[in-house]
Write an enzyme that holds these catalytic residues in place. Structure first.
Site, PDB file in Angstrom:
ATOM      1  N   CYS A  67      53.484  62.480   5.334  1.00 56.83           N
ATOM      2  CA  CYS A  67      54.725  63.153   4.519  1.00 56.83           C
ATOM      3  C   CYS A  67      54.461  64.206   3.433  1.00 56.83           C
ATOM      4  O   CYS A  67      55.286  64.656   2.650  1.00 56.83           O
ATOM      5  CB  CYS A  67      55.583  61.923   3.538  1.00 56.83           C
ATOM      6  SG  CYS A  67      56.306  60.891   4.607  1.00 56.83           S
ATOM      7  N   ASP A  68      53.272  64.489   3.291  1.00 54.87           N
ATOM      8  CA  ASP A  68      52.776  65.513   2.103  1.00 54.87           C
ATOM      9  C   ASP A  68      51.433  66.238   2.755  1.00 54.87           C
ATOM     10  O   ASP A  68      50.623  66.579   2.170  1.00 54.87           O
ATOM     11  CB  ASP A  68      52.580  64.937   0.712  1.00 54.87           C
ATOM     12  CG  ASP A  68      52.305  65.962  -0.082  1.00 54.87           C
ATOM     13  OD1 ASP A  68      53.184  66.978  -0.129  1.00 54.87           O
ATOM     14  OD2 ASP A  68      51.702  65.625  -1.076  1.00 54.87           O
ATOM     15  N   LEU A  69      51.724  66.652   4.064  1.00 58.75           N
ATOM     16  CA  LEU A  69      50.557  67.546   4.496  1.00 58.75           C
ATOM     17  C   LEU A  69      50.652  68.958   3.961  1.00 58.75           C
ATOM     18  O   LEU A  69      51.733  69.544   3.804  1.00 58.75           O
ATOM     19  CB  LEU A  69      50.724  67.762   6.102  1.00 58.75           C
ATOM     20  CG  LEU A  69      50.354  66.530   7.093  1.00 58.75           C
ATOM     21  CD1 LEU A  69      50.695  66.708   8.518  1.00 58.75           C
ATOM     22  CD2 LEU A  69      48.964  66.307   7.061  1.00 58.75           C
TER      23      LEU A  69
ATOM     24  N   ASN B   3      45.799  68.931   0.541  1.00 59.67           N
ATOM     25  CA  ASN B   3      45.305  67.692   1.015  1.00 59.67           C
ATOM     26  C   ASN B   3      44.757  67.704   2.158  1.00 59.67           C
ATOM     27  O   ASN B   3      44.428  66.625   2.979  1.00 59.67           O
ATOM     28  CB  ASN B   3      46.838  66.928   1.231  1.00 59.67           C
ATOM     29  CG  ASN B   3      47.495  66.379   0.161  1.00 59.67           C
ATOM     30  OD1 ASN B   3      46.692  66.424  -1.020  1.00 59.67           O
ATOM     31  ND2 ASN B   3      48.595  66.073  -0.266  1.00 59.67           N
TER      32      ASN B   3
ATOM     33  N   THR C  42      56.162  68.179  -0.748  1.00 57.89           N
ATOM     34  CA  THR C  42      56.120  69.510  -1.516  1.00 57.89           C
ATOM     35  C   THR C  42      56.958  70.791  -0.686  1.00 57.89           C
ATOM     36  O   THR C  42      56.765  70.783   0.453  1.00 57.89           O
ATOM     37  CB  THR C  42      54.553  69.931  -1.295  1.00 57.89           C
ATOM     38  OG1 THR C  42      53.849  68.821  -1.773  1.00 57.89           O
ATOM     39  CG2 THR C  42      54.253  71.196  -2.085  1.00 57.89           C
TER      40      THR C  42
END
Length: 245
Positions: A70-72, A76, A115
């Site tokens: 959910c936040d690649l 990260n 993001t």
């Protein structure tokens, strides 16, 4: 507990003296976000290695635990001292158990997690059950940034970026506009990963890995079918009305 060489392990979390903290692997290296600040963009061959590593790791996470990151994003993803790509920050990860609706960790019921430049349309809708195809979109947005030096819909506000992700008439510039040496198979792979309709993307991480192998070998990669509203263009759609040049 996830155990994969490309996933940074977390060992536990605690609260003490008014602070939350957690224990995780130490990774001696740098984030791809930091690398972009130094290099502006990354060669296609290196981006392929990143995509292949993420495909192997998140394919394992999805197949074994039904987990979606959910936040690649570049910040990260780390490269350690021996060159291994490591996925960090699974704090927003959604786990699907027994086919139930995913339970992302949210502070508010209607909160959107992620993001903006890297979020899939279905993350933004918020009422759609996520699966690995959402992370495939996020990895596509990340690979676009790594290869072109630009985020999707760069120069727009977060609200406008979110609108562009969900508006099927909004497109991003062809990454070759910023990095002319990118190959056609690579650009077609990105277009498949970034299709706004999940049904038009690669359906599994194995398919992404196979596309990476094809690009590396100079073989063609099929773009999205004709009429799918993610053909790269020089400008975003009139709904935003701004030139990205």
């Amino acid at each position: 507990c996830m155990d994969h060489p490309c996933i940074v392990k977390g060992y536990g979390a605690q609260y003490a003296n008014g602070r939350y903290f957690y224990l995780m692997d130490f990774v001696g290296g740098y984030t791809l976000g930091a690398l972009l600040k130094r290099k502006v963009r990354i060669p296609e061959v290196d981006v392929l290695l990143v995509v292949e590593s993420v495909a192997a790791a998140l394919g394992y996470a999805w197949d074994t635990f039904r987990t979606v990151h959910c936040d690649l994003k570049p910040e990260n993803l780390m490269v350690d001292r021996d060159g291994t790509v490591k996925i960090m920050d699974l704090g927003l990860a959604t786990e699907i158990i027994g086919g139930a609706t995913p339970g992302a960790v949210l502070s508010e019921p209607d909160e959107i997690v992620g993001t903006p430049p890297y979020m899939s349309p279905e993350q933004i809708y918020g009422d759609v059950e996520l699966d690995c195809r959402s992370d495939i979109y996020g990895m596509g947005a990340t690979a676009y940034h790594l290869a072109s030096g630009r985020t999707l819909f760069e120069g727009l506000s977060n609200d406008e970026v979110v609108r562009c992700h969900v508006d099927r008439s909004a497109t991003s510039p062809d990454p070759r506009y910023f990095a002319p040496r990118l190959s056609e198979p690579f650009v077609n792979m990105l277009a498949r990963m970034l299709a706004k309709d999940p049904a038009q993307r690669f359906q599994t991480w194995d398919e992404v890995a196979q596309a990476c192998e094809a690009v590396a070998a100079g073989r063609p990669v099929e773009p999205p079918p004709p009429g799918v509203p993610l053909s790269f263009a020089q400008q975003v759609a009139n709904v935003v009305g701004e030139d990205l040049k």
